[in-house]
Design an enzyme around this catalytic site. Structure first.
Site, PDB file in Angstrom:
ATOM      1  N   ARG A  17       0.905  -1.202  -0.125  1.00 39.19           N
ATOM      2  CA  ARG A  17       0.074   0.091   0.037  1.00 39.19           C
ATOM      3  C   ARG A  17       0.815   1.344   0.102  1.00 39.19           C
ATOM      4  NH1 ARG A  17      -2.282  -3.484   3.636  1.00 39.19           N
ATOM      5  NH2 ARG A  17      -4.611  -4.183   3.127  1.00 39.19           N
ATOM      6  N   LYS A  62      -2.661  -1.753   8.324  1.00 37.48           N
ATOM      7  CA  LYS A  62      -4.252  -1.797   8.222  1.00 37.48           C
ATOM      8  C   LYS A  62      -4.700  -2.776   8.976  1.00 37.48           C
ATOM      9  CE  LYS A  62      -7.829  -0.968   5.049  1.00 37.48           C
ATOM     10  NZ  LYS A  62      -8.459  -0.785   3.668  1.00 37.48           N
ATOM     11  N   ARG A  81      -0.839  -0.796  -6.813  1.00 36.65           N
ATOM     12  CA  ARG A  81      -1.163  -2.174  -6.005  1.00 36.65           C
ATOM     13  C   ARG A  81      -1.948  -3.041  -6.853  1.00 36.65           C
ATOM     14  NH1 ARG A  81      -1.623  -4.028  -0.634  1.00 36.65           N
ATOM     15  NH2 ARG A  81      -3.738  -4.400  -0.306  1.00 36.65           N
ATOM     16  N   HIS A 141      -4.441  -8.721   2.608  1.00 40.71           N
ATOM     17  CA  HIS A 141      -5.749  -8.426   2.707  1.00 40.71           C
ATOM     18  C   HIS A 141      -6.173  -9.178   3.830  1.00 40.71           C
ATOM     19  CE1 HIS A 141      -6.588  -7.572  -1.898  1.00 40.71           C
ATOM     20  NE2 HIS A 141      -6.416  -6.568  -1.204  1.00 40.71           N
ATOM     21  N   TYR A 178       0.230 -13.858  14.888  1.00 38.01           N
ATOM     22  CA  TYR A 178       0.082 -12.802  16.117  1.00 38.01           C
ATOM     23  C   TYR A 178       0.718 -11.609  15.652  1.00 38.01           C
ATOM     24  CZ  TYR A 178      -1.753 -16.363  19.017  1.00 38.01           C
ATOM     25  OH  TYR A 178      -2.418 -17.275  19.494  1.00 38.01           O
TER      26      TYR A 178
END
Length: 404
Positions: free
Chosen positions: A216, A265, A344, A367, A377
């Site tokens: 991104r 994100k 992207r 995604h 984690y």
């Protein structure tokens, strides 16, 4: 103003708690008062209400009593605009500057002009529906949804401060608006064109990394050299300054973004992706040139933190990246308006053309909807994903020659 006929009827004894209503000659209206106990300072809490008829005043006193029993702030003067102003002032303490700017645009450009004068307690779901319907001819469906989301947040903030009992914005759905600008992807030839056109600039390396890893824009701008491994050799010092203990291909660790606290994100966005061979060559040459330019301009040449940082080693602003990218696409004679995030989309498109599965693409670009076996984690290092670089090495490497 003439008094209503109720004055001529037999007077009924007021029930306890209804309050008292009387005609105020000076004001020319009925005035009511109700006793609701005591204030924190020990004085009586006796709010008033005014109206043209006794019934109107009694209705207002009833609502005041109900609000008091529900723990809400008394009165009916708090407007949607006041709620928006309070939310801007106190409701976004942990949000980044870009998020605050977006919310402010929703409020100042749309919500306050459209609903600002309405009393928050009297705002209805129909009011919100009508407001959103007025946006359908000028805003996209997704943008209308974001505006509605902001309105819901404003009213939730007011609820927590006992300004209103319910959130009517939760009762409506965003209508369909204008068709949004479709995302685009560069063709293979267009990709080669902007690579050639940007040669010799920092954007050359930025485009290569973005277009061939799918990161991104918010992840590429703060990318650090410490997370960029161009020559990870077991037992030897890598380009990042560390000594690797296992055999790994060249790769980047997409661990940070320009979001608040530097988080990506979502947790599945935290990933490690292998670099195609030609991207490694581009980054190697760029790093050498970056150090030389910094020294030549009198700036710190060694220990540079950010791969695509400014001359003062800070993260480049998004608007500046967009400006440089637009200039490159225009110089490469690529028609249309292009922005960096479409690099992207280009990566995803090329990967799909090369036969990559949806699961692999989701894994590569981070995604959220991916296999649970691939989810890790927060502080774990994901395995290096090599499939993307292998497929693109095959597609982009054939017939491509780096300009001198």
């Amino acid at each position: 103003m003439a008094e209503d006929d109720s004055e001529n009827r037999p007077k009924k004894k007021a029930r306890h708690g209804d309050g008292t209503v009387f005609w105020d000659k000076a004001k020319g209206c009925y005035v009511g008062q109700i006793s609701l106990g005591y204030k924190p300072d020990g004085t009586r809490l006796r709010p008033k209400a005014e109206g043209r008829t006794k019934k109107e005043v009694h209705d207002k006193l009833k609502r005041i009593r109900e609000d008091h029993e529900a723990g809400l702030e008394l009165g009916d003067k708090y407007t949607v605009e006041q709620a928006c102003r309070d939310f801007l002032k106190r409701g976004l303490p942990k949000q980044g500057a870009s998020t605050v700017s977006g919310v402010k645009t929703h409020l100042e450009v749309h919500i306050i002009p459209g609903l600002g004068k309405a009393k928050l307690k009297r705002l209805s779901a129909d009011d919100v529906d009508d407001f959103l319907a007025g946006l359908t001819s000028k805003c996209s469906t997704s943008y209308i949804g974001r505006i509605l989301g902001t309105l819901r947040r404003v009213i939730r903030f007011a609820q927590r401060r006992n300004k209103v009992a319910r959130n009517v914005a939760e009762l409506v759905e965003a209508p369909k608006g204008k068709a949004g600008r479709p995302s685009k992807a560069l063709t293979l030839e267009q990709g080669k064109a902007i690579i050639r056109e940007s040669h010799g600039t920092w954007l050359h390396a930025y485009i290569a990394v973005s277009m061939f890893t799918g990161v991104r824009t918010e992840e590429a701008r703060p990318l650090k050299w410490a997370h960029t491994h161009l020559n990870p050799i077991v037992g030897e010092e890598c380009s990042c300054g560390a000594v690797h203990r296992e055999d790994l291909p060249p790769h980047i660790e997409v661990w940070r973004s320009v979001r608040v606290h530097g988080d990506t994100k979502n947790e599945t966005s935290r990933r490690t992706v292998a670099l195609p061979a030609y991207v490694v060559d581009i980054l190697t040459a760029y790093r050498k040139r970056q150090i030389e330019e910094r020294k030549r301009n009198g700036h710190k040449g060694e220990g540079i933190v950010y791969v695509f940082g400014t001359r003062h080693d800070t993260v480049k602003e998004a608007k500046n990246v967009r400006r440089y990218f637009k200039a490159v696409t225009e110089a490469a004679e690529i028609e249309g308006n292009w922005v960096p995030r479409e690099l992207r989309h280009t990566f995803v498109s090329w990967m799909s053309d090369q036969g990559a599965s949806d699961e692999l693409i989701a894994d590569l670009v981070g995604h959220k909807k991916t296999s649970t076996t691939r989810t890790v984690y927060r502080h774990q290092l994901r395995p290096v994903i090599t499939k993307g670089s292998e497929l693109l090495d095959k597609a982009f490497g054939d017939g491509f020659e780096e300009a001198d």
